[in-house]
Write a protein that holds these residues in place. Structure first.
Motif, PDB file in Angstrom:
ATOM      1  N   ILE A   2      10.025  -7.351   8.412  1.00 32.81           N
ATOM      2  CA  ILE A   2       9.403  -7.988   9.502  1.00 32.81           C
ATOM      3  C   ILE A   2       8.977  -9.500   9.416  1.00 32.81           C
ATOM      4  N   PRO A   3       9.325 -10.327  10.411  1.00 31.83           N
ATOM      5  CA  PRO A   3       8.947 -11.556  10.541  1.00 31.83           C
ATOM      6  C   PRO A   3       7.360 -11.732  10.467  1.00 31.83           C
ATOM      7  N   VAL A   4       6.902 -12.754   9.675  1.00 32.20           N
ATOM      8  CA  VAL A   4       5.177 -12.902   9.351  1.00 32.20           C
ATOM      9  C   VAL A   4       4.596 -13.262  10.781  1.00 32.20           C
ATOM     10  N   HIS A   5       5.128 -13.942  11.754  1.00 34.76           N
ATOM     11  CA  HIS A   5       4.382 -14.197  12.852  1.00 34.76           C
ATOM     12  C   HIS A   5       4.026 -12.588  13.331  1.00 34.76           C
ATOM     13  N   GLU A   6       4.880 -11.805  13.169  1.00 34.34           N
ATOM     14  CA  GLU A   6       4.458 -10.355  13.699  1.00 34.34           C
ATOM     15  C   GLU A   6       3.086  -9.640  13.143  1.00 34.34           C
ATOM     16  N   VAL A   7       3.043  -9.972  11.764  1.00 33.96           N
ATOM     17  CA  VAL A   7       1.833  -9.477  11.069  1.00 33.96           C
ATOM     18  C   VAL A   7       0.920 -10.143  11.338  1.00 33.96           C
ATOM     19  N   LEU A   8       0.810 -11.554  11.551  1.00 30.42           N
ATOM     20  CA  LEU A   8      -0.454 -12.369  11.660  1.00 30.42           C
ATOM     21  C   LEU A   8      -0.578 -11.870  13.245  1.00 30.42           C
ATOM     22  N   GLN A   9      -0.053 -11.667  14.235  1.00 30.88           N
ATOM     23  CA  GLN A   9      -0.587 -11.441  15.546  1.00 30.88           C
ATOM     24  C   GLN A   9      -1.172  -9.749  15.582  1.00 30.88           C
ATOM     25  N   ARG A  10      -0.694  -9.292  14.542  1.00 31.05           N
ATOM     26  CA  ARG A  10      -1.360  -7.663  14.532  1.00 31.05           C
ATOM     27  C   ARG A  10      -2.851  -8.050  13.783  1.00 31.05           C
ATOM     28  N   ILE A  11      -2.747  -8.667  12.899  1.00 32.10           N
ATOM     29  CA  ILE A  11      -3.932  -8.953  12.310  1.00 32.10           C
ATOM     30  C   ILE A  11      -5.062  -9.566  13.169  1.00 32.10           C
ATOM     31  N   GLN A  12      -4.528 -10.571  13.718  1.00 32.29           N
ATOM     32  CA  GLN A  12      -5.328 -11.150  14.792  1.00 32.29           C
ATOM     33  C   GLN A  12      -6.049 -10.546  15.906  1.00 32.29           C
ATOM     34  N   TRP A  13      -5.131  -9.691  16.456  1.00 36.05           N
ATOM     35  CA  TRP A  13      -5.306  -8.965  17.997  1.00 36.05           C
ATOM     36  C   TRP A  13      -5.686  -7.626  17.777  1.00 36.05           C
ATOM     37  N   ASP A  14      -5.480  -6.939  16.672  1.00 39.14           N
ATOM     38  CA  ASP A  14      -5.715  -5.391  16.399  1.00 39.14           C
ATOM     39  C   ASP A  14      -7.131  -5.299  16.352  1.00 39.14           C
ATOM     40  N   PRO A  15      -8.314  -4.718  17.187  1.00 41.26           N
ATOM     41  CA  PRO A  15      -9.456  -4.704  17.186  1.00 41.26           C
ATOM     42  C   PRO A  15      -9.879  -3.604  15.816  1.00 41.26           C
ATOM     43  N   ALA A  16      -9.028  -2.774  15.557  1.00 40.52           N
ATOM     44  CA  ALA A  16      -9.283  -1.974  14.276  1.00 40.52           C
ATOM     45  C   ALA A  16      -9.187  -2.679  12.794  1.00 40.52           C
ATOM     46  N   LEU A  17      -8.469  -3.968  12.919  1.00 37.18           N
ATOM     47  CA  LEU A  17      -8.471  -4.495  11.558  1.00 37.18           C
ATOM     48  C   LEU A  17      -9.670  -5.587  11.575  1.00 37.18           C
ATOM     49  N   ASP A  18      -9.974  -5.680  10.351  1.00 43.05           N
ATOM     50  CA  ASP A  18     -10.790  -6.837  10.301  1.00 43.05           C
ATOM     51  C   ASP A  18     -10.139  -8.048   9.578  1.00 43.05           C
ATOM     52  N   SER A  19      -9.947  -9.125  10.134  1.00 46.96           N
ATOM     53  CA  SER A  19      -9.296 -10.372   9.768  1.00 46.96           C
ATOM     54  C   SER A  19     -10.078 -10.881   8.664  1.00 46.96           C
ATOM     55  N   LYS A  20     -11.004 -10.691   8.472  1.00 48.81           N
ATOM     56  CA  LYS A  20     -11.565 -11.158   6.921  1.00 48.81           C
ATOM     57  C   LYS A  20     -11.310 -10.564   5.643  1.00 48.81           C
TER      58      LYS A  20
END
Length: 104
Positions: A2-20
């Motif tokens: 999967i392209p890295v930008h898709e993983v980064l977007q999921r981390i950034q915008w998914d409210p269930a994930l803590d980007s920290k």
């Protein structure tokens, strides 16, 4: 892979994930060796020109080599061609209930 930008977007915008909880490993454009540098996902962009406020979103995607979850889990690895989405599957995106749709 999967392209890295898709993983980064999921981390950034998914409210269930803590980007920290995520660390991004990347190659610095000025380093001549194979040493990788790391950055927390939420690190501010102070060195890459442009308007992107997050450093990991400002660096070119081809320089990102891996994304790590917490201290011992590799979520995405470019060289090894690994995408372990187990952590993302534990936190599925929120769904809209049908009751809220019918009340609109």
């Amino acid at each position: 892979l999967i392209p890295v930008h898709e993983v980064l977007q999921r981390i950034q915008w998914d409210p269930a994930l803590d980007s920290k909880d995520f660390t991004v490993w990347y190659k610095d454009r000025y380093q001549n060796d194979d040493k990788l540098l790391s950055s927390s996902f939420d690190a501010p962009n102070v060195s890459v020109k442009g308007k992107e406020p997050l450093f990991v979103k400002a660096i070119p995607p081809h320089r990102i080599q891996a994304i790590q979850y917490k201290t011992d889990y590799i979520l995405w690895d470019k060289q090894a061609r690994i995408y372990n989405d187990d952590i993302l599957l534990l936190y599925p995106p929120p769904t809209t209930s049908t009751s809220s749709i019918s009340s609109i």
